[in-house]
Scaffold this motif. Structure first.
Motif, PDB file in Angstrom:
ATOM      1  N   GLU A 132       0.817  -1.207   0.000  1.00 19.56           N
ATOM      2  CA  GLU A 132       0.000   0.000   0.000  1.00 19.56           C
ATOM      3  C   GLU A 132       0.856   1.265   0.000  1.00 19.56           C
ATOM      4  O   GLU A 132       0.452   2.300  -0.526  1.00 19.56           O
ATOM      5  CB  GLU A 132      -0.955  -0.013   1.197  1.00 19.56           C
ATOM      6  CG  GLU A 132      -1.931   1.107   1.238  1.00 19.56           C
ATOM      7  CD  GLU A 132      -2.859   1.188   0.035  1.00 19.56           C
ATOM      8  OE1 GLU A 132      -3.488   2.236  -0.144  1.00 19.56           O
ATOM      9  OE2 GLU A 132      -2.959   0.227  -0.748  1.00 19.56           O
ATOM     10  N   LEU A 133       2.049   1.192   0.545  1.00 19.58           N
ATOM     11  CA  LEU A 133       2.936   2.354   0.588  1.00 19.58           C
ATOM     12  C   LEU A 133       3.619   2.627  -0.750  1.00 19.58           C
ATOM     13  O   LEU A 133       4.360   3.606  -0.877  1.00 19.58           O
ATOM     14  CB  LEU A 133       3.992   2.178   1.677  1.00 19.58           C
ATOM     15  CG  LEU A 133       3.476   2.295   3.111  1.00 19.58           C
ATOM     16  CD1 LEU A 133       4.587   1.945   4.090  1.00 19.58           C
ATOM     17  CD2 LEU A 133       2.925   3.679   3.385  1.00 19.58           C
ATOM     18  N   ILE A 150       3.452   6.217  -1.940  1.00 20.43           N
ATOM     19  CA  ILE A 150       3.836   7.299  -1.036  1.00 20.43           C
ATOM     20  C   ILE A 150       4.686   8.345  -1.752  1.00 20.43           C
ATOM     21  O   ILE A 150       4.761   9.500  -1.321  1.00 20.43           O
ATOM     22  CB  ILE A 150       4.535   6.762   0.229  1.00 20.43           C
ATOM     23  CG1 ILE A 150       4.440   7.798   1.344  1.00 20.43           C
ATOM     24  CG2 ILE A 150       5.963   6.352  -0.069  1.00 20.43           C
ATOM     25  CD1 ILE A 150       4.773   7.267   2.712  1.00 20.43           C
ATOM     26  N   TRP A 199      -0.347  12.434   3.674  1.00 20.26           N
ATOM     27  CA  TRP A 199       0.301  12.177   4.959  1.00 20.26           C
ATOM     28  C   TRP A 199      -0.678  11.510   5.916  1.00 20.26           C
ATOM     29  O   TRP A 199      -0.341  10.522   6.564  1.00 20.26           O
ATOM     30  CB  TRP A 199       0.821  13.482   5.560  1.00 20.26           C
ATOM     31  CG  TRP A 199       1.268  13.329   6.973  1.00 20.26           C
ATOM     32  CD1 TRP A 199       2.424  12.773   7.420  1.00 20.26           C
ATOM     33  CD2 TRP A 199       0.541  13.712   8.147  1.00 20.26           C
ATOM     34  NE1 TRP A 199       2.464  12.792   8.784  1.00 20.26           N
ATOM     35  CE2 TRP A 199       1.327  13.364   9.258  1.00 20.26           C
ATOM     36  CE3 TRP A 199      -0.689  14.320   8.353  1.00 20.26           C
ATOM     37  CZ2 TRP A 199       0.904  13.616  10.565  1.00 20.26           C
ATOM     38  CZ3 TRP A 199      -1.098  14.560   9.647  1.00 20.26           C
ATOM     39  CH2 TRP A 199      -0.301  14.207  10.741  1.00 20.26           C
ATOM     40  N   ARG A 244      -3.254   9.766   5.131  1.00 22.15           N
ATOM     41  CA  ARG A 244      -3.582   8.437   4.612  1.00 22.15           C
ATOM     42  C   ARG A 244      -2.506   7.419   5.008  1.00 22.15           C
ATOM     43  O   ARG A 244      -2.823   6.293   5.372  1.00 22.15           O
ATOM     44  CB  ARG A 244      -3.714   8.483   3.100  1.00 22.15           C
ATOM     45  CG  ARG A 244      -4.036   7.122   2.488  1.00 22.15           C
ATOM     46  CD  ARG A 244      -4.040   7.138   0.988  1.00 22.15           C
ATOM     47  NE  ARG A 244      -4.930   8.168   0.464  1.00 22.15           N
ATOM     48  CZ  ARG A 244      -4.917   8.577  -0.795  1.00 22.15           C
ATOM     49  NH1 ARG A 244      -4.078   8.051  -1.657  1.00 22.15           N
ATOM     50  NH2 ARG A 244      -5.754   9.506  -1.204  1.00 22.15           N
ATOM     51  N   TYR A 245      -1.258   7.816   4.922  1.00 22.58           N
ATOM     52  CA  TYR A 245      -0.170   6.862   5.138  1.00 22.58           C
ATOM     53  C   TYR A 245       0.334   6.801   6.573  1.00 22.58           C
ATOM     54  O   TYR A 245       0.960   5.820   6.963  1.00 22.58           O
ATOM     55  CB  TYR A 245       0.995   7.159   4.195  1.00 22.58           C
ATOM     56  CG  TYR A 245       0.622   6.951   2.755  1.00 22.58           C
ATOM     57  CD1 TYR A 245       0.188   5.709   2.302  1.00 22.58           C
ATOM     58  CD2 TYR A 245       0.660   7.989   1.835  1.00 22.58           C
ATOM     59  CE1 TYR A 245      -0.184   5.513   0.988  1.00 22.58           C
ATOM     60  CE2 TYR A 245       0.292   7.790   0.514  1.00 22.58           C
ATOM     61  CZ  TYR A 245      -0.126   6.562   0.096  1.00 22.58           C
ATOM     62  OH  TYR A 245      -0.493   6.365  -1.203  1.00 22.58           O
ATOM     63  N   GLU A 246       0.064   7.800   7.372  1.00 27.73           N
ATOM     64  CA  GLU A 246       0.576   7.818   8.739  1.00 27.73           C
ATOM     65  C   GLU A 246       0.219   6.559   9.540  1.00 27.73           C
ATOM     66  O   GLU A 246       1.100   5.961  10.169  1.00 27.73           O
ATOM     67  CB  GLU A 246       0.095   9.063   9.487  1.00 27.73           C
ATOM     68  CG  GLU A 246       0.651   9.118  10.901  1.00 27.73           C
ATOM     69  CD  GLU A 246       0.055  10.233  11.735  1.00 27.73           C
ATOM     70  OE1 GLU A 246       0.732  10.661  12.679  1.00 27.73           O
ATOM     71  OE2 GLU A 246      -1.083  10.654  11.454  1.00 27.73           O
ATOM     72  N   LEU A 291      -0.341   3.553   8.544  1.00 26.01           N
ATOM     73  CA  LEU A 291       0.421   2.406   8.047  1.00 26.01           C
ATOM     74  C   LEU A 291       1.877   2.494   8.483  1.00 26.01           C
ATOM     75  O   LEU A 291       2.493   1.476   8.833  1.00 26.01           O
ATOM     76  CB  LEU A 291       0.338   2.326   6.520  1.00 26.01           C
ATOM     77  CG  LEU A 291      -1.055   2.103   5.946  1.00 26.01           C
ATOM     78  CD1 LEU A 291      -1.009   2.104   4.428  1.00 26.01           C
ATOM     79  CD2 LEU A 291      -1.655   0.805   6.467  1.00 26.01           C
ATOM     80  N   ARG A 332      -8.141   0.492   6.316  1.00 31.03           N
ATOM     81  CA  ARG A 332      -7.531   0.755   5.001  1.00 31.03           C
ATOM     82  C   ARG A 332      -7.029  -0.539   4.364  1.00 31.03           C
ATOM     83  O   ARG A 332      -7.275  -0.809   3.188  1.00 31.03           O
ATOM     84  CB  ARG A 332      -6.402   1.758   5.127  1.00 31.03           C
ATOM     85  CG  ARG A 332      -5.740   2.044   3.803  1.00 31.03           C
ATOM     86  CD  ARG A 332      -4.926   3.311   3.851  1.00 31.03           C
ATOM     87  NE  ARG A 332      -4.346   3.594   2.567  1.00 31.03           N
ATOM     88  CZ  ARG A 332      -4.996   4.147   1.562  1.00 31.03           C
ATOM     89  NH1 ARG A 332      -6.259   4.479   1.704  1.00 31.03           N
ATOM     90  NH2 ARG A 332      -4.394   4.375   0.422  1.00 31.03           N
TER      91      ARG A 332
END
Length: 139
Positions: A20-21, A24, A43, A45-47, A49, A84
């Motif tokens: 998923e990353l 990024i 940011w 969204r990914y934090e 994970l 997610r």
């Protein structure tokens, strides 16, 4: 409260989070294009994970022989990461079913089942997040 994952669960979450990353790098592109709203959205969204990987380890496999891994991140962030990863995984599952079951009698049933799973999973995650928020306000 820490949550316990088996080694197999940890490895599955790790692989999915890393996959998923892959996007990024879009964060860099948003900053380069002065799209700060998008950069902030990415940011956020990914934090969760990234925080999950901090908890379960960044390496593909654990260095020691531990059979379990403890995850002690805030409930809301853990729920966001889990939701997610669930949505991404179910989306890929849906795509696989659609490719394999081209319009056969079982295809519609499979699509229906996936829709139910997606909806229920999303609803349960939202309810849990709202309850956490309410508990924090009351407490």
């Amino acid at each position: 409260m820490p949550y316990t994952l088996t080694r197999e669960q940890r490895d599955a979450l790790h692989a999915e989070a890393i996959t998923e990353l892959a996007e990024i790098g879009d964060l860099y592109l948003a900053l380069e294009n002065d799209d700060y709203r998008l950069a902030h959205e990415l940011w956020r969204r990914y934090e969760p994970l990234l925080l999950l990987l901090d908890q379960i380890g960044w390496e593909p496999t654990l260095a020691d022989d531990a059979s379990v891994v403890e995850v002690a991140m805030p409930d809301a962030q853990l729920a966001t990461a889990a939701r997610r990863l669930t949505r991404v995984t179910l989306g890929r599952l849906r795509h696989q079913f659609e490719q394999q079951l081209e319009r056969g009698p079982d295809a519609e049933s499979a699509r229906h089942s996936i829709a139910v799973i997606e909806t229920c999973t999303s609803l349960l995650a939202d309810v849990a997040l709202l309850r956490l928020a309410a508990d924090r306000v009351e407490g």
